[in-house]
Design a protein around this motif. Structure first.
Motif, PDB file in Angstrom:
ATOM      1  N   PRO A  67       0.830  -1.213   0.000  1.00  0.00           N
ATOM      2  CA  PRO A  67       0.000   0.000   0.000  1.00  0.00           C
ATOM      3  C   PRO A  67       0.859   1.257   0.000  1.00  0.00           C
ATOM      4  CG  PRO A  67       0.062  -0.949   2.190  1.00  0.00           C
ATOM      5  CD  PRO A  67       0.807  -1.914   1.300  1.00  0.00           C
ATOM      6  N   LYS A  68       0.347   2.307  -0.637  1.00  0.00           N
ATOM      7  CA  LYS A  68       1.061   3.570  -0.746  1.00  0.00           C
ATOM      8  C   LYS A  68       0.371   4.664   0.063  1.00  0.00           C
ATOM      9  CE  LYS A  68       2.552   3.022  -5.596  1.00  0.00           C
ATOM     10  NZ  LYS A  68       2.454   3.674  -6.934  1.00  0.00           N
ATOM     11  N   ILE A  69       1.179   5.641   0.462  1.00  0.00           N
ATOM     12  CA  ILE A  69       0.643   6.925   0.903  1.00  0.00           C
ATOM     13  C   ILE A  69       0.702   7.864  -0.289  1.00  0.00           C
ATOM     14  CG2 ILE A  69       0.891   8.899   2.446  1.00  0.00           C
ATOM     15  CD1 ILE A  69       2.336   7.162   4.415  1.00  0.00           C
ATOM     16  N   ALA A  70      -0.414   8.500  -0.606  1.00  0.00           N
ATOM     17  CA  ALA A  70      -0.436   9.523  -1.647  1.00  0.00           C
ATOM     18  C   ALA A  70      -0.242  10.880  -0.982  1.00  0.00           C
ATOM     19  CB  ALA A  70      -1.749   9.482  -2.415  1.00  0.00           C
ATOM     20  N   PHE A  71       0.852  11.550  -1.306  1.00  0.00           N
ATOM     21  CA  PHE A  71       1.144  12.880  -0.770  1.00  0.00           C
ATOM     22  C   PHE A  71       0.578  13.900  -1.751  1.00  0.00           C
ATOM     23  CE2 PHE A  71       4.130  10.135   1.320  1.00  0.00           C
ATOM     24  CZ  PHE A  71       4.263  10.677   2.596  1.00  0.00           C
ATOM     25  N   VAL A  92      13.899   5.746   0.029  1.00  0.00           N
ATOM     26  CA  VAL A  92      12.622   5.115   0.370  1.00  0.00           C
ATOM     27  C   VAL A  92      12.160   4.283  -0.823  1.00  0.00           C
ATOM     28  CG1 VAL A  92      10.191   5.525   0.927  1.00  0.00           C
ATOM     29  CG2 VAL A  92      11.972   6.957   1.962  1.00  0.00           C
ATOM     30  N   ASP A  93      11.624   3.115  -0.544  1.00  0.00           N
ATOM     31  CA  ASP A  93      11.077   2.260  -1.596  1.00  0.00           C
ATOM     32  C   ASP A  93       9.948   3.009  -2.309  1.00  0.00           C
ATOM     33  OD1 ASP A  93       9.957   0.322  -3.200  1.00  0.00           O
ATOM     34  OD2 ASP A  93       9.728  -1.176  -1.611  1.00  0.00           O
ATOM     35  N   VAL A  94      10.099   3.233  -3.604  1.00  0.00           N
ATOM     36  CA  VAL A  94       9.124   4.034  -4.357  1.00  0.00           C
ATOM     37  C   VAL A  94       7.762   3.351  -4.444  1.00  0.00           C
ATOM     38  CG1 VAL A  94      10.861   5.256  -5.724  1.00  0.00           C
ATOM     39  CG2 VAL A  94       9.960   3.060  -6.540  1.00  0.00           C
ATOM     40  N   SER A  95       7.698   2.074  -4.094  1.00  0.00           N
ATOM     41  CA  SER A  95       6.403   1.383  -4.117  1.00  0.00           C
ATOM     42  C   SER A  95       5.551   1.739  -2.903  1.00  0.00           C
ATOM     43  CB  SER A  95       6.611  -0.132  -4.164  1.00  0.00           C
ATOM     44  OG  SER A  95       7.172  -0.608  -2.947  1.00  0.00           O
ATOM     45  N   ARG A  96       6.086   2.569  -1.985  1.00  0.00           N
ATOM     46  CA  ARG A  96       5.357   2.887  -0.756  1.00  0.00           C
ATOM     47  C   ARG A  96       4.782   4.309  -0.758  1.00  0.00           C
ATOM     48  NH1 ARG A  96       9.449   1.608   3.906  1.00  0.00           N
ATOM     49  NH2 ARG A  96       7.614   1.567   5.236  1.00  0.00           N
ATOM     50  N   PHE A  97       5.004   5.077  -1.818  1.00  0.00           N
ATOM     51  CA  PHE A  97       4.440   6.423  -1.841  1.00  0.00           C
ATOM     52  C   PHE A  97       4.228   6.898  -3.273  1.00  0.00           C
ATOM     53  CE2 PHE A  97       8.959   7.267  -2.298  1.00  0.00           C
ATOM     54  CZ  PHE A  97       9.012   8.350  -3.167  1.00  0.00           C
ATOM     55  N   SER A  98       3.372   7.877  -3.410  1.00  0.00           N
ATOM     56  CA  SER A  98       3.166   8.561  -4.678  1.00  0.00           C
ATOM     57  C   SER A  98       2.950  10.039  -4.384  1.00  0.00           C
ATOM     58  CB  SER A  98       1.978   7.964  -5.449  1.00  0.00           C
ATOM     59  OG  SER A  98       0.824   7.925  -4.625  1.00  0.00           O
ATOM     60  N   ILE A  99       3.174  10.875  -5.384  1.00  0.00           N
ATOM     61  CA  ILE A  99       3.123  12.331  -5.210  1.00  0.00           C
ATOM     62  C   ILE A  99       2.224  12.945  -6.274  1.00  0.00           C
ATOM     63  CG2 ILE A  99       4.474  14.471  -5.272  1.00  0.00           C
ATOM     64  CD1 ILE A  99       6.890  12.836  -4.305  1.00  0.00           C
ATOM     65  N   TYR A 100       1.372  13.875  -5.834  1.00  0.00           N
ATOM     66  CA  TYR A 100       0.506  14.632  -6.737  1.00  0.00           C
ATOM     67  C   TYR A 100       0.548  16.096  -6.317  1.00  0.00           C
ATOM     68  CZ  TYR A 100      -1.202   9.915  -7.639  1.00  0.00           C
ATOM     69  OH  TYR A 100      -1.280   8.579  -7.953  1.00  0.00           O
ATOM     70  N   VAL A 101       0.618  16.973  -7.296  1.00  0.00           N
ATOM     71  CA  VAL A 101       0.729  18.400  -7.013  1.00  0.00           C
ATOM     72  C   VAL A 101      -0.348  19.162  -7.774  1.00  0.00           C
ATOM     73  CG1 VAL A 101       2.208  20.445  -7.094  1.00  0.00           C
ATOM     74  CG2 VAL A 101       3.233  18.182  -6.706  1.00  0.00           C
ATOM     75  N   ASN A 154      -2.793   3.322  -3.824  1.00  0.00           N
ATOM     76  CA  ASN A 154      -2.900   4.436  -2.883  1.00  0.00           C
ATOM     77  C   ASN A 154      -3.999   4.127  -1.871  1.00  0.00           C
ATOM     78  OD1 ASN A 154      -0.890   6.054  -4.047  1.00  0.00           O
ATOM     79  ND2 ASN A 154      -2.319   6.926  -5.538  1.00  0.00           N
ATOM     80  N   GLN A 155      -3.595   3.945  -0.615  1.00  0.00           N
ATOM     81  CA  GLN A 155      -4.527   3.573   0.443  1.00  0.00           C
ATOM     82  C   GLN A 155      -4.673   4.665   1.503  1.00  0.00           C
ATOM     83  OE1 GLN A 155      -6.311   0.391   0.789  1.00  0.00           O
ATOM     84  NE2 GLN A 155      -5.827   0.449  -1.388  1.00  0.00           N
ATOM     85  N   ARG A 156      -3.755   5.607   1.549  1.00  0.00           N
ATOM     86  CA  ARG A 156      -3.839   6.757   2.454  1.00  0.00           C
ATOM     87  C   ARG A 156      -3.547   8.011   1.648  1.00  0.00           C
ATOM     88  NH1 ARG A 156      -5.209   2.872   4.641  1.00  0.00           N
ATOM     89  NH2 ARG A 156      -4.906   2.173   6.802  1.00  0.00           N
ATOM     90  N   PHE A 157      -4.248   9.095   1.986  1.00  0.00           N
ATOM     91  CA  PHE A 157      -4.160  10.325   1.208  1.00  0.00           C
ATOM     92  C   PHE A 157      -3.926  11.493   2.166  1.00  0.00           C
ATOM     93  CE2 PHE A 157      -6.734   7.128  -0.734  1.00  0.00           C
ATOM     94  CZ  PHE A 157      -6.442   7.170  -2.091  1.00  0.00           C
TER      95      PHE A 157
END
Length: 383
Positions: A67-71, A92-101, A154-157
């Motif tokens: 699961p990822k955290i979406a920042f 950090v393992d890139v499979s654990r987060f994603s970024i949106y701006v 993405n499981q947390r936002f």
């Protein structure tokens, strides 16, 4: 002459008295020991089944994988503190987060506009012009959530501003939010008159009206509720508007304008929407982002609370330690003390803080709050 046959052995006489009782007792001890052993085995099996460690991460039942955290960064134009976040995401393992701006329309994040490759191309393409105190602010939040929901991992936002900083490293933040099945949404009763417009009823009844910080962390289920909403958002667009600033040149018209409801959409929308869906029982009703409010102007008629900006001099180790040591929040409108928990475990209340200047962020790096970092690298001309 054949030898006479040996006499048949006499039958063993039945045990009597103490000897018989001793034999019976011995058999009972053996049977009792066997029974106890079975019970112990069953108990140990039960303990193993029901008390073995639970999975440390709480995710949607239909999702399988990391699961990822979406920042989600809600910014004006660029990311002035990108260098701090670059340190946060390093190694950090890139499979654990994603970024949106979400930035102003037309902004492209690349090597000419950001120091960090983590943000390259991470701007959403359908951004809008955002005005503080207008419904465009919550529309931008919804656009960020909608973009992030396209990735099932993405499981947390987490919603963040361009002046937000992390107070811990990535691993701590990840574990903190992933072990809890709840969203973290600052939400409380709004006791002051003037924010709620009676014209919102019956679609938004007065008893469901809530207030809180816009800086939220939501689980996927609640993110979907926010994005799928049309009814409550349309009511906000129509009736939740910021009161115009005082303009004495307008004379009597100015007095009329100042009687309007002074509604700030981003301080009410998510909180009220989740209350309308009876989801408050699935929330930790607090924010994960610390803000220091200037209360010196609260009694002045035309001013309100304003967030203080941390500078290099005010972002010292002692101040950061104090923020990280906060373990409860008091909500005076509900006479409620919210003790900070995640998955029923006592934890520090805040993972992030705002508003931080560039100098303050540099000091955090030099103190290794986020990670080891060579502050001299920031002395180069920024893009």
């Amino acid at each position: 002459m054949a030898p006479a046959p040996a006499p048949a052995p006499a039958p063993t006489p039945p045990l009597r008295g103490p000897k018989r009782r001793h034999a019976i007792s011995k058999r009972m001890v053996i049977l009792f020991s066997a029974s106890v052993s079975c019970v112990v085995v069953l108990l140990l099996s039960s303990l193993f089944i029901f008390h073995s460690p639970k999975p440390p991460i709480s995710v949607s039942p239909l999702f399988h994988g990391t699961p990822k955290i979406a920042f989600l960064f809600l910014v004006r134009r660029n990311l002035p503190l990108d260098f701090l976040w670059d340190a946060f995401f390093q190694n950090v393992d890139v499979s654990r987060f994603s970024i949106y701006v979400h930035s102003s329309p037309g902004i492209v994040l690349d090597e000419s506009t950001t120091r960090s490759y983590f943000f390259y191309g991470r701007q959403i393409t359908n951004s809008i012009q955002v005005l503080w105190g207008e419904s465009s602010m919550i529309q931008a939040e919804r656009l960020l959530l909608a973009a992030a929901l396209e990735d099932p991992a993405n499981q947390r936002f987490v919603l963040l501003s361009d002046s937000c900083v992390p107070l811990y490293n990535f691993s701590y933040v990840y574990n903190y939010v992933m072990v809890s099945p709840r969203s973290f949404v600052d939400s409380f009763l709004d006791a002051k008159e003037g924010r709620y417009n009676p014209k919102m009823s019956p679609k938004i009844p007065r008893e469901k009206w809530r207030k809180g910080s816009q800086w939220i962390m939501v689980v996927r289920k609640h993110a979907e509720v926010i994005v799928d909403d049309d009814v409550i958002f349309s009511v906000f667009k129509k009736y939740c508007k910021r009161r115009p600033p005082i303009d004495t040149s307008k004379g009597k018209l100015n007095l009329k304008l100042q009687k309007q409801h002074n509604c700030i959409p981003d301080e009410h929308y998510v909180q009220t929407l989740l209350a309308m869906h009876d989801l408050e029982g699935e929330l930790e009703r607090r924010t994960l982002t610390y803000t220091l409010w200037n209360q010196s102007a609260t009694k002045m008629e035309n001013k309100g609370w304003h967030p203080m900006t941390f500078s290099y001099s005010t972002a010292g180790p002692q101040r950061i330690k104090e923020i990280k040591g906060i373990n409860h929040v008091y909500y005076e409108t509900e006479y409620r003390t919210e003790w900070c928990l995640t998955n029923s475990t006592s934890v520090p209340c805040f993972l992030f803080a705002r508003k931080f200047s560039k100098g303050a962020a540099m000091r955090l790096l030099s103190q290794e709050v986020v990670n080891d970092f060579d502050v001299s690298a920031l002395l180069a001309t920024p893009p």
